[in-house]
Scaffold this active site. Structure first.
Site: not given
Length: 457
Positions: A319, A313, A326, A183
């Site tokens: 970043k 970015s 992805e 969870h």
């Protein structure tokens, strides 16, 4: 655009065709009739049709249905297409007549044009290249043939590659313990290798599922011609065709037990797509686990560090994002969407013919291709190269209140829950709180609360 045309004619009359085109009237009508998407059927599907035409010409010559000169010219022309030549000669949109007749005739016309030049005699796209065939058995056969070849050449090896990469990495991190999560909340500890072992089995099970589905993909429609009766095909054509295909590919193709089933439905393709979807779901789970484990690096879990492959970015310097997981996740989502399209298309068989064959072909082959590519990317640019940040694993593991589960048999569930809650409130190691709240010695607690004791082998 070209301004040079020639006049071709078919059973509907005359039509202008670009002078440079190898195709003829029926292809040109399809180009004009179906300006829907700009998407065309993939090269490996066109090559599968060309292979069908090549073998058909050879079998028809053996059976006395086609003269040797025309057969040899068709074989040579088809081989050029199989070799990847003339790829610009197949412009028909995916969204066309549901039987795929336009694509079958496109290939017939290109081969007839090339073969006529080679033989020095007229070779007709219908009478000679399409001898003993129909679009209604060629297109289902091409779907099965191209899917089987793509799975064996690309997808199945890619799945093995990914499973082996996960297993190799798993062995390298077998001694590293971490906090388990259910969870998305802290749970009992486990070895990182145990977590990754689950991934590896997902992939290996996926490969088994695809291999099981391919059993029905190997059963071909060729020989059923228009409605499944085999009209205009030699009685021996189907058996000889699949024998030649077996010898040429090494795959166990055979005539389907019922050509009526082959033409009227696409259940085998729907089944294969469903198994591709299962593997895509597995890939999505693994990709998202990697993203979570890599999250941060400061404000997230930060358990692992994926390779820095590109700036993340356009505005935030420094970043770096988990781009490979992805990309794999997006491929998985596309495959899941493709499966929905294939399922609906598979349900569109009316009486003796499924009438959404081109869209099944396009989506099925895309799913096979992007799934294989995503597996290799994930293996080579994420799994193999990530680093474990052991310092980010040790402290949460020591303070994990779920370690109190090990005290249940000794102090009972209620007391263990009190210890867990106190440790969480105080942000202290569970062993320190347990030492204060029980009569157990430090030595006993060290044995009971040792994470390695809880994770098994």
């Amino acid at each position: 655009m070209t301004s040079s045309y020639r006049i071709e004619k078919d059973s509907l009359g005359q039509i202008r065709v670009p002078s440079s085109a190898l195709y003829g009237a029926q292809t040109q009508r399809a180009v004009e009739n179906f300006p829907v998407s700009g998407l065309t059927l993939p090269p490996n599907f066109i090559q599968a049709i060309a292979l069908i035409k090549k073998i058909a010409a050879e079998i028809n010559a053996e059976l006395g249905e086609l003269d040797e000169a025309r057969s040899a010219a068709i074989v040579e022309a088809a081989q050029e297409i199989i070799d990847g030549r003339h790829a610009d000669q197949f412009p028909v949109d995916v969204f066309q007549t549901g039987s795929g007749t336009s694509t079958n005739m496109n290939v017939n016309e290109v081969i007839a044009s090339l073969a006529s030049r080679k033989a020095g005699v007229e070779i007709h796209p219908n009478d000679h290249v399409n001898r003993g065939q129909s679009s209604n058995d060629v297109m289902p056969t091409a779907i099965h043939l191209s899917a089987a070849l793509a799975c064996h050449r690309d997808l199945l090896p890619a799945l093995t590659h990914l499973a082996e990469a996960v297993e190799t990495k798993s062995a390298a991190v077998s001694e590293i313990l971490k906090t388990g999560r259910t969870h998305l909340m802290d749970a009992l500890p486990l070895r990182m290798s145990q977590e990754m072992g689950g991934w590896a089995l997902q992939i290996r099970n996926g490969r088994e599922r695809i291999e099981a589905a391919l059993v029905r993909i190997y059963r071909l429609a060729q020989g059923g011609t228009a409605v499944g009766t085999g009209a205009n095909a030699h009685p021996e054509f189907a058996a000889r065709f699949t024998e030649a295909l077996r010898n040429g590919t090494g795959l166990p193709f055979s005539p389907n037990g019922s050509f009526f089933e082959s033409l009227s439905c696409q259940d085998a393709s729907v089944e294969l797509s469903g198994q591709l979807k299962v593997v895509a779901v597995s890939l999505l789970k693994i990709a998202n686990d990697l993203r979570w484990m890599n999250s941060g690096p400061l404000a997230g879990l930060g358990e692992i560090e994926l390779p820095a492959l590109q700036p993340g970015s356009s505005i935030m310097p420094g970043k770096v994002n988990p781009v490979i997981p992805e990309a794999a996740a997006m491929a998985a989502v596309q495959i899941i969407g493709n499966d929905a399209a294939i399922a609906l298309a598979g349900a569109s068989g009316n009486f003796q013919l499924n009438v959404m064959l081109p869209v099944i072909a396009y989506n099925l082959l895309q799913s096979i291709e992007i799934l294989g590519n995503a597996c290799r990317l994930l293996a080579d640019k994420a799994i193999k190269e990530f680093k474990v940040r052991t310092e980010k694993l040790a402290e949460p593991l020591a303070k994990n209140p779920m370690l109190a589960t090990a005290l249940n048999p000794v102090v009972g569930y209620g007391k263990a829950a009190e210890i867990a809650k106190a440790a969480y409130r105080q942000r202290r190691p569970i062993i320190d709180v347990a030492a204060e709240m029980t009569g157990l010695s430090r030595g006993e607690l060290e044995k009971l609360l040792d994470p390695a004791r809880l994770v098994g082998k």
